[in-house]
Design an enzyme around this catalytic site. Sequence first.
Site, mmCIF file in Angstrom:
data_model
loop_
_atom_site.group_PDB
_atom_site.id
_atom_site.type_symbol
_atom_site.label_atom_id
_atom_site.label_comp_id
_atom_site.label_asym_id
_atom_site.label_seq_id
_atom_site.Cartn_x
_atom_site.Cartn_y
_atom_site.Cartn_z
ATOM 1 N N ARG A 167 -15.901 8.054 -55.681
ATOM 2 C CA ARG A 167 -15.509 9.436 -55.959
ATOM 3 C C ARG A 167 -16.540 10.405 -55.397
ATOM 4 O O ARG A 167 -16.201 11.502 -54.947
ATOM 5 C CB ARG A 167 -15.325 9.650 -57.471
ATOM 6 C CG ARG A 167 -15.060 11.109 -57.855
ATOM 7 C CD ARG A 167 -14.553 11.243 -59.279
ATOM 8 N NE ARG A 167 -15.422 10.591 -60.244
ATOM 9 C CZ ARG A 167 -16.548 11.122 -60.747
ATOM 10 N NH1 ARG A 167 -16.969 12.311 -60.335
ATOM 11 N NH2 ARG A 167 -17.258 10.453 -61.636
ATOM 12 N N TYR A 213 1.145 31.421 -46.637
ATOM 13 C CA TYR A 213 1.851 30.227 -47.106
ATOM 14 C C TYR A 213 2.178 30.410 -48.574
ATOM 15 O O TYR A 213 1.298 30.664 -49.397
ATOM 16 C CB TYR A 213 0.966 28.997 -46.867
ATOM 17 C CG TYR A 213 1.521 27.696 -47.370
ATOM 18 C CD1 TYR A 213 2.831 27.311 -47.103
ATOM 19 C CD2 TYR A 213 0.727 26.834 -48.121
ATOM 20 C CE1 TYR A 213 3.338 26.113 -47.570
ATOM 21 C CE2 TYR A 213 1.219 25.624 -48.588
ATOM 22 C CZ TYR A 213 2.531 25.277 -48.312
ATOM 23 O OH TYR A 213 3.029 24.091 -48.780
ATOM 24 N N ASP A 249 -7.032 29.733 -42.846
ATOM 25 C CA ASP A 249 -6.210 28.525 -42.772
ATOM 26 C C ASP A 249 -5.902 28.290 -41.296
ATOM 27 O O ASP A 249 -5.114 29.014 -40.695
ATOM 28 C CB ASP A 249 -4.935 28.712 -43.590
ATOM 29 C CG ASP A 249 -4.100 27.444 -43.668
ATOM 30 O OD1 ASP A 249 -4.246 26.575 -42.775
ATOM 31 O OD2 ASP A 249 -3.273 27.322 -44.589
ATOM 32 N N LYS A 252 -1.081 17.761 -41.473
ATOM 33 C CA LYS A 252 -0.298 18.277 -40.357
ATOM 34 C C LYS A 252 -0.827 17.747 -39.016
ATOM 35 O O LYS A 252 -0.812 16.561 -38.768
ATOM 36 C CB LYS A 252 -0.285 19.806 -40.414
ATOM 37 C CG LYS A 252 0.076 20.380 -41.784
ATOM 38 C CD LYS A 252 1.406 19.901 -42.319
ATOM 39 C CE LYS A 252 1.901 20.694 -43.521
ATOM 40 N NZ LYS A 252 1.068 20.610 -44.717
#
Length: 375
Positions: free
Chosen positions: A47, A99, A171, A196
């Site tokens: 983690r 977005y 972004d 993406k």
Amino acid sequence: MEFSTRIIHEDNIKDGSGAVMSPIILSTTFERGQDGISYPGGFFYSRYDNPNRHSLEQKLAKMENGAGCVSFASGLAAATVVFQSLKTGDHIVLPDDTYFSIRTILDTMFSGFGLSYTLVDMTDLDALRKAIQPNTKLVWTETPSNPLIKVTDLAAVAAIAKEHNCFTVTDNTWATPYYTKPIEFGIDIVLHSTTKYLGGHSDILGGALIFGENNQRYEFIKACQKLGGAVPSPYDCWLLCRSLTTFVARMPIHSNNAMQLAAYLEAHPKIDRVLYPGLTSHPQHEVAARQMTNGFGGMLSILVKGDRATALQLADKLQLFTHATSLGGVESLIEHRKSIEGDLSPTPDNLLRISAGIEDVKDLINDFEQALLSI
């Protein structure tokens, strides 16, 4: 070394086996040294860090010319941590066509945290200046924007934000570091949905933040990654590093296909308007030409002549373009965004968002030709 060579050869895992490709290190825990305190391998619990995640973050930081990278299990997980770094009473300036899930996060998850935001057209610099309040701490940008394909002048926005002691986030999912490197224009933090184009095959979920400098906010967000636990798995990190080796090969095809498809659709009588920064008809074409190198990206939106039903009919008639959400994969996708975003969305009912894949562009154009004939 050049950009493409560095992605392939730098920051890979060497385990002594002679393997050419980096191995997947799935272990969640790592052995302590003989002193019982140190960790000779540099890792102690997955983690906190993992060899595959470490390799990925090093690669992504270099791709954006950043000082450091923090990766997450999704792009929205990365965005959420940015908002967690703010304080009660802080104000954010968002693009008016950001977005849609960004607004949803702030309206739901952070509704009780005392954050506020103002929507503004980021292509209007005077409007941006007027939107900044004494308690504004963050200016959020997205270029090209989703799905109206607006192009923000990053250098100008960064300068205005710095005048008001605000930090900036861009972004860069659509432009990717192949076309635009926001840090070079003065942006503080770059966000990616690595799902993406960086993943590129529609089979990885992930996100990342790349920082222009390793400052206090970087340290806080790095701590949130470790303590909050919204980390990508070792396998997803390995798969993403694998995908990055073909990144420079894929991106020119996406861009060339989108450009040719945009030119074809702009001339078609059943299409009202095409939004693509590579077209001279685009309102911010000059900004895009100055800010985007190596092409104008693989994303475009079209406004169909007609209503919502006409747009949905066109999407249904296409055979090569899959009517599905997301973007950036090798396959071409088309999506009716308004039906995803809901009634509060500013997206027009007749808009279809297109992710141009890397198929032969003649086949993509022929697909649209047959579909347009049937509506």
